[in-house]
Design an enzyme around this catalytic site. Sequence first.
Site, mmCIF file in Angstrom:
data_model
loop_
_atom_site.group_PDB
_atom_site.id
_atom_site.type_symbol
_atom_site.label_atom_id
_atom_site.label_comp_id
_atom_site.label_asym_id
_atom_site.label_seq_id
_atom_site.Cartn_x
_atom_site.Cartn_y
_atom_site.Cartn_z
ATOM 1 N N LEU A 1 0.817 -1.217 0.000
ATOM 2 C CA LEU A 1 0.000 0.000 0.000
ATOM 3 C C LEU A 1 0.853 1.269 0.000
ATOM 4 O O LEU A 1 0.548 2.222 -0.718
ATOM 5 C CB LEU A 1 -0.932 0.012 1.216
ATOM 6 C CG LEU A 1 -2.000 -1.080 1.249
ATOM 7 C CD1 LEU A 1 -2.818 -0.973 2.529
ATOM 8 C CD2 LEU A 1 -2.914 -0.999 0.038
ATOM 9 N N HIS B 1 -0.486 -9.746 17.975
ATOM 10 C CA HIS B 1 -1.938 -9.639 17.801
ATOM 11 C C HIS B 1 -2.619 -10.682 18.680
ATOM 12 O O HIS B 1 -2.185 -11.827 18.738
ATOM 13 C CB HIS B 1 -2.282 -9.860 16.322
ATOM 14 C CG HIS B 1 -3.693 -9.479 15.965
ATOM 15 N ND1 HIS B 1 -4.777 -10.197 16.389
ATOM 16 C CD2 HIS B 1 -4.173 -8.450 15.222
ATOM 17 C CE1 HIS B 1 -5.879 -9.614 15.912
ATOM 18 N NE2 HIS B 1 -5.541 -8.556 15.213
ATOM 19 N N ARG C 1 -4.731 -3.931 21.287
ATOM 20 C CA ARG C 1 -4.193 -5.271 21.072
ATOM 21 C C ARG C 1 -3.191 -5.718 22.128
ATOM 22 O O ARG C 1 -3.212 -6.878 22.549
ATOM 23 C CB ARG C 1 -3.535 -5.321 19.696
ATOM 24 C CG ARG C 1 -4.567 -5.242 18.613
ATOM 25 C CD ARG C 1 -3.952 -5.166 17.255
ATOM 26 N NE ARG C 1 -5.023 -5.193 16.258
ATOM 27 C CZ ARG C 1 -4.824 -5.019 14.957
ATOM 28 N NH1 ARG C 1 -3.609 -4.789 14.496
ATOM 29 N NH2 ARG C 1 -5.842 -5.071 14.127
#
Lengths: 636, 261
Positions: free
Chosen positions: A13, A237, A298
């Site tokens: 990205l 995570h 998280r």
Amino acid sequence: MAQKRVIVVGGGLAGLSAAMKLAEDGIPVDLFSLVPVKRSHSVCAQGGINACNEVARQQGYSEWEHFEETVLGGDFLANQPPVYEMAKMAPDVINLLDRMGVPFNRTAEGFRDLRLFGGSLYKRTHFAGATTGQQLLYALDEQCRRWEAAGLITKYEFWDFLSPVLSDNGVCSGIVAQDLRTMQIRAFRGDAVIIASGGNGLIFGQSTMSVICSGSAAARCYTAGARLGNPEFMQVHPTAIPGEDKCRLMSESARGEGGRIWVPKKKGDARHANDIPEGERDYFLERIYPKYKNIVPRDIATREIFYICEQGYGVGNGQMVYLDLTEKATGIKYEVLKKKLGGILEIYEKFVGVDPLHEPMKIYPAVHYAMGGLWVDFAKDGRPVEQGGGGMEKGNPRNQMTNIPGLYAAGEADFQYHGANRLGANSLLSCIFTGLFMGPSVKKYLSDVQKGSAADVNAFVYETRLKDQQKKYETLLKASGDQNPYLIHRELGKSMSDNCTIIRVNKRMKVTLALIDELKNRYQTRLGMPDGSTWTNQTLTFARATGDMLLLSEAITKAAIARDESRGAHFKVPDDKADRHDIPLDERAFQRDDANWLKTTLVTYKDQRAELSYEPVDTSLVKPRPRTYGKTAAVK
Amino acid sequence: MTVPQTQNQPPIVFNIKRQDKPDSMPYWQTFSVPYRPNMNVTSVLQYISAYPQTAEGEKTAPINYDVACLEEVCGSCTMLINGVARQACSALIDQMRGEKGAEATITIEPMSKFPVVRDLIVDRTRMFENLKRIKGWIPVDGYYNLGAGPKIEPRKQDSLYALSRCMTCGCCLEACPQFTLENAFVGAQIFSQVRYFNMHPTGKVDADERMEVMMGDGGITDCGNAQNCVKVCPKEIPLTESIGWIGRKATVYAVKEFLVK
């Protein structure tokens, strides 16, 4: 004078958005990637992308709130002006993605749908099913294909970035890279180089990252003199499917859409999850965090899961808890969740063989995201916030530049936006934001470089760097020792995973540091190359990256040993309390220590070692405060 | 080199087709890999990389294969596993053993419809080049802030999303009897992508140009309607619906062109 060109390393990205933004301004871009850019790791992102939106705004949310949540989520370690700028631009980023055809989920009326995500009480996450990263990556890939067809972007796919090329006055003027099919090594001129190479989860053996995420590109800049920022901050995570080849992520969106985490109240309860009645389940995150419940940030959820398993409540006494999306637990109909979470439900069903809407998933935390990375600069917009200032100065060439002039970094490869812990659905934003925002900054840099542009740099400089890499390649190819590079990597990954993730203890990390030294020695003196081919030799590429992973591991471990506090994902227990399971986890650990440790770790590669130094954090917009998320007192 | 012991299960035997260079002859090697629960074909290939020797105990080079995400979303690790095009990461050994029995040999080959680069790596450039030919993008007016995109009703979003999950893996083309190494047929991947872009309110600006490609050499008329593509698509993309859609649009387009000329 020759047309100035920019080199982008990495086609996720960040790399793609930087490339298309520069191309729009007429700047030719050479785009390098290990894989076809459409297969970059961004494709794995699931849950969504955050931005203030009209619905949330009318409920009292704003770009400022988004910024505030992000710095609080990051335990105040992030420099605030860049984060503020990102939050301000976020709604524009979503609009652009929308125009580019990203199939965002829609409301009945046709507006973009929104979901809840970690660290926020407002719905501010835009999503495309549960494969948002894939959809965003494809939209950017399509735009880059457009520029490729127009001749402004040239792709070098299946190429490995080997090193930056610095001119005699220390300005980045190109790169050396290798064609992974022909194994030919070439030098390329470029007036600016953008490293958008993503994270480094492979260092930890199994992670949620793609196996191409070794961090090697960042490491190769680090050895060339670029500093690292906060490398010790690695996000683990809370919810992934453990696996031998990789840990597969189960998106935070599962909890944002109503999924609940629980363990049986009875230790070692052998009943099937569906047979355990409601009253005999401990929804421990809801119990401990009644306000945020299952969507605490998280790092916090991860530690609570670790702790409940440490106390013996894990499913089957093991390291596993339930993530429950069944209608019985959520009250949400099968079809609704199927539509919103299809992508991740499929992954679970394919790899575990169970439909998670019929029985709870079994999950455990896994290494997921590097908050740290290449250190990059920013220029602060000195105007007051009320007058549009407080963020970054648009178009200033310092934005996103490493300490090497002309060498930029963006996306997960940089350290700038997430502090000590990243909030869910902020990574897609930071990647695309940095790519877009840096366009004008890089453009300005190019126009400032009058003399000493890459075309003026002596060819000898490129030849020298090329020869260095050629020699390194040939040495690796001929290595005839008894150490298989894949096995060296496995040893490294196991130790890093065991000692440098959720709970950190200095005496254990020192064991890892000693092992890294030993592995470095073995790598240098006893490496064996099981493939001598000079055509498409993946083993060689992996062996080269293994050397880089050893260097990054050293930086991560050293910085973690030095930081005697707990902040975000870095959670440290003093040596003498390492095995005191009788003390609650939070009380066992060092506390956050702003007086001594509210500072950015800088790591410089010096005499083949990681050298630590520090710089202050820009907290000019919000004063650091305790980060509790309304935690209730521990119940004994 | 110590090889880890098998855990109470016979080792799995793999026949893997290898090729050193694009122009060299392929050959087969057999590997014996200790069984572990929850293995997939990727973990087998990883094992062979760490212990690169054949079942006969001969040292060999690790196997080269495209790989990235390991969760069936990037499309990299597509290969022929027991003759079927699929991703190595989601090819679970327990399932395959369940189907064929624990003693059965598993065969792995590179896809046959793309040129081999080395071992299991094939060159899929053709798929990406075809995306360029059909203008596979939404032609936005640049990247400055011009507000939101068009409002889209949820049902349309559902259809667009289903089509947009194509990961350019090549399974549909491998399974297609019309798609060969030599010809110019574009195949289901492209039909479906044309439908995707032509359905989008902004994308349809270039619809006619895409239809030109569909009407040309290697376009829709070359489709034999074998319907193999839809059976192997790992993302269950409605490829045959896309083919039907393109067929109908092609007829309309042809009539329109005829009337204009």
